[in-house]
Write a protein that holds these residues in place. Structure first.
Motif, PDB file in Angstrom:
ATOM      1  N   GLU A 196       0.823  -1.206   0.000  1.00 36.61           N
ATOM      2  CA  GLU A 196       0.000   0.000   0.000  1.00 36.61           C
ATOM      3  C   GLU A 196       0.861   1.262   0.000  1.00 36.61           C
ATOM      4  N   ARG A 200       1.078   4.141  -2.775  1.00 36.08           N
ATOM      5  CA  ARG A 200       0.720   5.514  -2.408  1.00 36.08           C
ATOM      6  C   ARG A 200       1.823   6.493  -2.816  1.00 36.08           C
ATOM      7  N   GLU A 214      -5.598   6.631  -3.923  1.00 40.18           N
ATOM      8  CA  GLU A 214      -6.231   5.545  -3.169  1.00 40.18           C
ATOM      9  C   GLU A 214      -6.632   4.377  -4.067  1.00 40.18           C
ATOM     10  N   LEU A 241     -10.584   2.026   2.739  1.00 44.78           N
ATOM     11  CA  LEU A 241     -10.205   3.349   2.278  1.00 44.78           C
ATOM     12  C   LEU A 241     -11.433   4.262   2.279  1.00 44.78           C
TER      13      LEU A 241
END
Length: 364
Positions: A196, A200, A214, A241
């Motif tokens: 993640e 990001r 996202e 999210l």
């Protein structure tokens, strides 16, 4: 973010020699490498299937292909052509491998800065002029990757504006250029959280909108979970999210699994990241097999090559053997295979790998 790997001081001559023999002679493909190959070749296959019909409306697609897309259509002179989607995925993977080399050499690394350098090398292949000095090693030397295949304007403008490595983009774009190159972040990570964070940090290099970022984070998380053996539905359920991203996931899961283009188009056109995510997930959920999933992903009036590439990454993890069966039909199959192999080795954090291939993957 920092990635830490083995201390290169522990390398000895025998270890390095054994590694190089293993590397040069081509080790037997292990399950991890096979999955990475399936993911990258799957993405390239989806990209190639959708390349010719990007920008076509559904009526035109149906008129030209009344039986559906049963094979790769000629694009830019031949079938199996990849576009900017696969190009940027390969350069992202190259950057992550370079980050592994740097971490092994220096003991610390900011992967987003090294990936940024790699993306700026891609930018040069498209005729761009970065504001920083950019190296000319690696993929940038391959003439096949210097072809301009409808690169996204946001990616180009963000890379043109960058003044230092790792600098986030200053725009409000949530285009699918964030998500279509996110797969390597999941393939090299050792945890879902790391996947993640890599997604990001690297998606923010070109796209500044929170939903664009996202969507890449969500996709990296789902890919990582599937890579680790989770069923697709459980992988989707692991995402936590913002409400718009969760709504996109829910829409993909609730849509009738008939695979009809009208159902795909109810999820959007794939031009923005959350719509591309929804279409890719729907194709994987509704597809009977790898090729059927790709057909679903590209047959709509939208960004067909990007939705095909994103769905192909996921379908390639679900059906790696079927994805790899198509590899010889794809442009740059040798490059994809090499990057997949080296990404798998980098994932293991092999200090010998960093020592042996530092010239090929400089850590900056």
């Amino acid at each position: 973010m920092q990635l830490l790997f083995d201390d290169p001081a522990h390398i000895n001559r025998n270890a390095k020699g054994n590694f190089m023999r293993h590397y040069i002679t081509g080790p037997e493909v292990d399950p991890v490498t096979q999955k990475i190959r399936g993911c990258l070749f799957g993405g390239a296959a989806g990209d190639a299937l959708g390349a010719e019909i990007e920008f076509w409306d559904l009526a035109r697609i149906r008129q030209r292909f009344p039986e559906g897309l049963t094979s790769f259509s000629p694009h830019d002179g031949r079938s199996g052509r990849i576009t900017d989607d696969t190009q940027m995925t390969l350069f992202t993977a190259e950057g992550l491998i370079c980050a592994t080399v740097r971490a092994a050499d220096k003991g610390i690394c900011a992967p987003e800065a090294v990936v940024h350098h790699a993306l700026l090398r891609w930018f040069r292949t498209q005729g761009g002029r970065p504001q920083m000095q950019v190296s000319d090693v690696g993929l940038i030397r391959d003439a096949r990757l210097q072809k301009r295949r409808a690169p996204g304007n946001t990616c180009l403008s963000a890379l043109a504006a960058a003044k230092q490595f790792g600098e986030p983009a200053r725009n409000d774009s949530k285009g699918c250029g964030t998500i279509m190159r996110a797969a390597p972040c999941a393939l090299i990570a050792h945890s879902a959280e790391q996947a993640e964070q890599l997604a990001r940090d690297t998606s923010a290099l070109t796209h500044g909108h929170v939903l664009g970022i996202e969507a890449a984070v969500a996709f990296a998380r789902i890919l990582f979970e599937v890579f680790e053996g989770a069923p697709l539905e459980r992988a989707i359920a692991s995402v936590r999210l913002s409400p718009p991203i969760m709504a996109a996931l829910e829409a993909a899961q609730r849509a009738p699994r008939d695979g009809r283009p009208e159902t795909v188009e109810s999820l959007g056109g794939g031009w923005v990241a959350e719509e591309a995510l929804a279409i890719a997930l729907y194709a994987a959920l509704a597809g009977r097999d790898f090729w059927h999933g790709l057909q679903i992903a590209v047959t709509h009036s939208g960004d067909s090559d990007s939705t095909g590439a994103i769905a192909g990454n996921l379908l390639g993890l679900l059906y790696p053997e079927q994805a790899l069966a198509l590899r010889h039909e794809l442009e740059c199959s040798d490059v994809i295979a090499r990057i997949a192999r080296d990404l798998a080795l980098a994932r293991h954090g092999r200090a010998e790998f960093a020592e042996a291939l530092g010239d090929q993957y400089p850590g900056w």
